[in-house]
Design an enzyme around this catalytic site. Structure first.
Site, PDB file in Angstrom:
ATOM      1  N   ASN A 175      33.176 -16.984 -16.268  1.00 32.37           N
ATOM      2  CA  ASN A 175      32.601 -18.173 -16.739  1.00 32.37           C
ATOM      3  C   ASN A 175      31.327 -18.497 -16.421  1.00 32.37           C
ATOM      4  O   ASN A 175      30.311 -19.319 -16.971  1.00 32.37           O
ATOM      5  CB  ASN A 175      33.545 -19.588 -16.116  1.00 32.37           C
ATOM      6  CG  ASN A 175      33.562 -19.432 -14.641  1.00 32.37           C
ATOM      7  OD1 ASN A 175      33.202 -18.193 -13.938  1.00 32.37           O
ATOM      8  ND2 ASN A 175      33.775 -20.257 -13.726  1.00 32.37           N
ATOM      9  N   GLU A 274      36.260 -17.317  -3.311  1.00 31.21           N
ATOM     10  CA  GLU A 274      35.943 -18.672  -3.907  1.00 31.21           C
ATOM     11  C   GLU A 274      36.971 -18.938  -5.021  1.00 31.21           C
ATOM     12  O   GLU A 274      36.689 -18.064  -5.932  1.00 31.21           O
ATOM     13  CB  GLU A 274      34.458 -18.638  -4.227  1.00 31.21           C
ATOM     14  CG  GLU A 274      34.076 -20.191  -4.732  1.00 31.21           C
ATOM     15  CD  GLU A 274      34.121 -20.472  -6.205  1.00 31.21           C
ATOM     16  OE1 GLU A 274      35.152 -21.187  -6.388  1.00 31.21           O
ATOM     17  OE2 GLU A 274      33.309 -20.130  -6.874  1.00 31.21           O
ATOM     18  N   GLU A 482      29.036 -19.433   0.131  1.00 26.42           N
ATOM     19  CA  GLU A 482      28.167 -18.740  -0.559  1.00 26.42           C
ATOM     20  C   GLU A 482      27.059 -19.796  -0.739  1.00 26.42           C
ATOM     21  O   GLU A 482      27.375 -21.006  -1.018  1.00 26.42           O
ATOM     22  CB  GLU A 482      28.784 -18.092  -1.980  1.00 26.42           C
ATOM     23  CG  GLU A 482      29.781 -17.057  -1.853  1.00 26.42           C
ATOM     24  CD  GLU A 482      30.255 -16.600  -3.273  1.00 26.42           C
ATOM     25  OE1 GLU A 482      29.967 -15.313  -3.673  1.00 26.42           O
ATOM     26  OE2 GLU A 482      30.644 -17.312  -4.015  1.00 26.42           O
TER      27      GLU A 482
END
Length: 501
Positions: A175, A274, A482
């Site tokens: 994405n 994540e 992150e």
């Protein structure tokens, strides 16, 4: 009710095809291992498809386990020299990457738009965001500071250093094919680690372009390796079972994340994960409606809703429910749908036919259970994986789209009355990545932000991502962070030395 309607963007396909061929024709398609461009050892390749047309735009090397081991070999050979490289030299190289990515931003944005489908304006924003990770970690590379002090007993000195964790395997989604790569590569290299990047098979071209940028910026061979493959399971498993690999950073679904955590446990590999999201978007009666609707469009429609940070559940206090629903419906209905490269496009296709079908089935389930369609709600026919911007009102609690990621341009709206009620609904999920709260009362907004179980909260804004901020979630939305200084710490081991001088 009919769930299929004529595709209004069909006629625009031909307008963009020459541009698609020109953009894709410049892309790298081989594996990038040890600073060299290589065919897969099995000589196989796989097709990359334009989601706007379902047509093949490139054929990319299909790496296998042998290629994965070769990539680790290259990363291992480069590991000690890169670890010994001064922080300033690492910083300078990362800053060169930032400048090169900025110089090539127009082509990179077009490449992302072609392989991912997102509108060109969205792709340009992604490239700018992706480049920023190179700049941020160029600055962070020189700020890896340790500690020194006297033990409380007075018996010895305490020295604490932060050392590179080792070879890192980076697994990225489709994405945000550029930003998710740089968000991992930049801190890994800043910390002194070498890495193997395994991008999503749907969008390998942007990752290979980043490999080319890093080579052009002077990254030594083997410091960054890009391994494209359509057999991710066996390839990543082989990487995680190589005893030289000490770090995994994964962005993707919670389901796959669970599998990788089990795989990583065999060699006790450090993991940053994540994972999925189910973001609540809370609008109180006292919210500025202009700000709230603009925030809703940003939180829902970034990358066409195909984002883990996308607002998934809209909870609107009853006093403004009608106005908010009407205004959001109007804004969504006005979006121009089309291929990403066509001028004026605001919403491109979904990534695959399966993704489109999933979104359609979630909408159909909600409508069958009593939800009311404000706008959209019917899939298009014809080629390409388009789904119209959709707003649903009166969505019942048992609708599937309130309990799993929609990953598409659909906004389901639910009414609430009290603060306690909306906090309970917001937390009624296994996910906890990001939440959004809109209110003119900052005290209340901050209190609700503190009660909602998510790693990030946007107050009166629909975008939270920032290279300088720690990105990550709670519960089953992941482990670690992150971005920001925290992002580099994920690639460092803490070493304590006791000395008696």
């Amino acid at each position: 009710m009919s769930y299929v309607k004529p595709n209004p963007v069909q006629k625009t396909y031909a307008e963009s095809q020459s541009d698609v061929a020109a953009v894709a024709g410049k892309a790298r398609t081989q594996l990038f291992i040890g600073g060299r461009w290589l065919h897969a050892k099995n000589a196989l390749a796989f097709d990359v498809v334009d989601p706007s047309t379902a047509q093949v735009i490139a054929t990319v090397a299909d790496g296998e386990v042998a290629d994965a081991i070769a990539a680790v070999d290259a990363a291992a050979a480069a590991a000690e020299p890169w670890k010994a490289t001064s922080p300033r030299c690492r910083s300078d190289m990362l800053m060169k990457c930032f400048h090169l990515m900025t110089e090539r931003s127009d082509w990179l944005a077009r490449l992302i738009s072609v392989e991912n489908g997102k509108a060109l304006a969205d792709a340009r924003s992604e490239v700018a965001y992706a480049a920023e990770f190179f700049r941020w970690y160029a600055e962070e590379a020189v700020r890896n500071r340790g500690e020194f002090g006297l033990a409380p007993s007075g018996a010895n000195q305490i020295i604490v250093n932060q050392e590179p964790i080792g070879i890192a395997v980076l697994v990225t989604p489709w994405n945000f094919p550029a930003a998710m790569a740089t968000r991992k590569i930049a801190p890994a290299l800043a910390a002194g680690c070498t890495c193997v990047l395994k991008p999503a098979a749907e969008t390998p071209l942007a990752a290979l372009a980043i490999g080319e940028i890093m080579a052009d910026a002077g990254a030594p061979g083997g410091v960054v390796n890009v391994l494209t493959t359509r057999t991710a399971g066996p390839v990543v498993s082989a990487l995680l079972h190589d005893k030289r690999v000490r770090k995994l950073s994964f962005t993707g679904s919670t389901g796959v994340g669970r599998i990788l955590l089990k795989e990583a446990a065999d060699q006790v590999v450090s993991c940053s994960m994540e994972l999925g999201g189910n973001a609540p978007f809370v609008v109180f009666d006292d919210a500025d409606l202009d700000v709230a609707v603009a925030g809703a469009m940003a939180a829902k429609m970034r990358n066409g809703g195909e984002a883990c940070t996308a607002a998934n559940r809209f909870y609107v206090q009853r006093g403004i429910l009608e106005d908010f629903t009407r205004r959001l419906g109007k804004e969504m209905a006005a979006l121009k749908v089309g291929p990403g490269l066509v001028p004026g496009t605001q919403l491109g296709p979904l990534i695959t036919k399966a993704a489109m079908s999933k979104v359609a089935s979630l909408v159909e389930d909600a409508v069958a259970k009593g939800a009311r369609v404000v706008t959209g709600g019917s899939r298009y026919d014809g080629d390409g994986f388009f789904y119209p911007p959709t707003v649903l009102a009166d969505v019942p609690a048992d609708a599937a789209l309130l309990n799993e990621e929609i990953f598409g341009p659909v906004a389901p709206i639910v009414a609430f009355d009290t603060e306690d009620e909306v906090v309970r609904m917001a937390n009624d999920t296994e996910y906890g990545l990001v939440s959004y709260v809109f209110s003119r009362d900052l005290k209340r907004a901050l209190a609700v932000a503190g009660r909602i179980e998510s790693g990030m909260v946007g107050i009166n804004r629909g975008v939270v991502s920032d290279a300088a901020a720690p990105f990550g979630g709670m519960k089953q939305s992941g482990l670690g962070r992150e971005g920001g200084h925290h992002g580099m710490l994920e690639y460092l081991e803490t070493k304590y030395i006791a000395t008696g001088w």
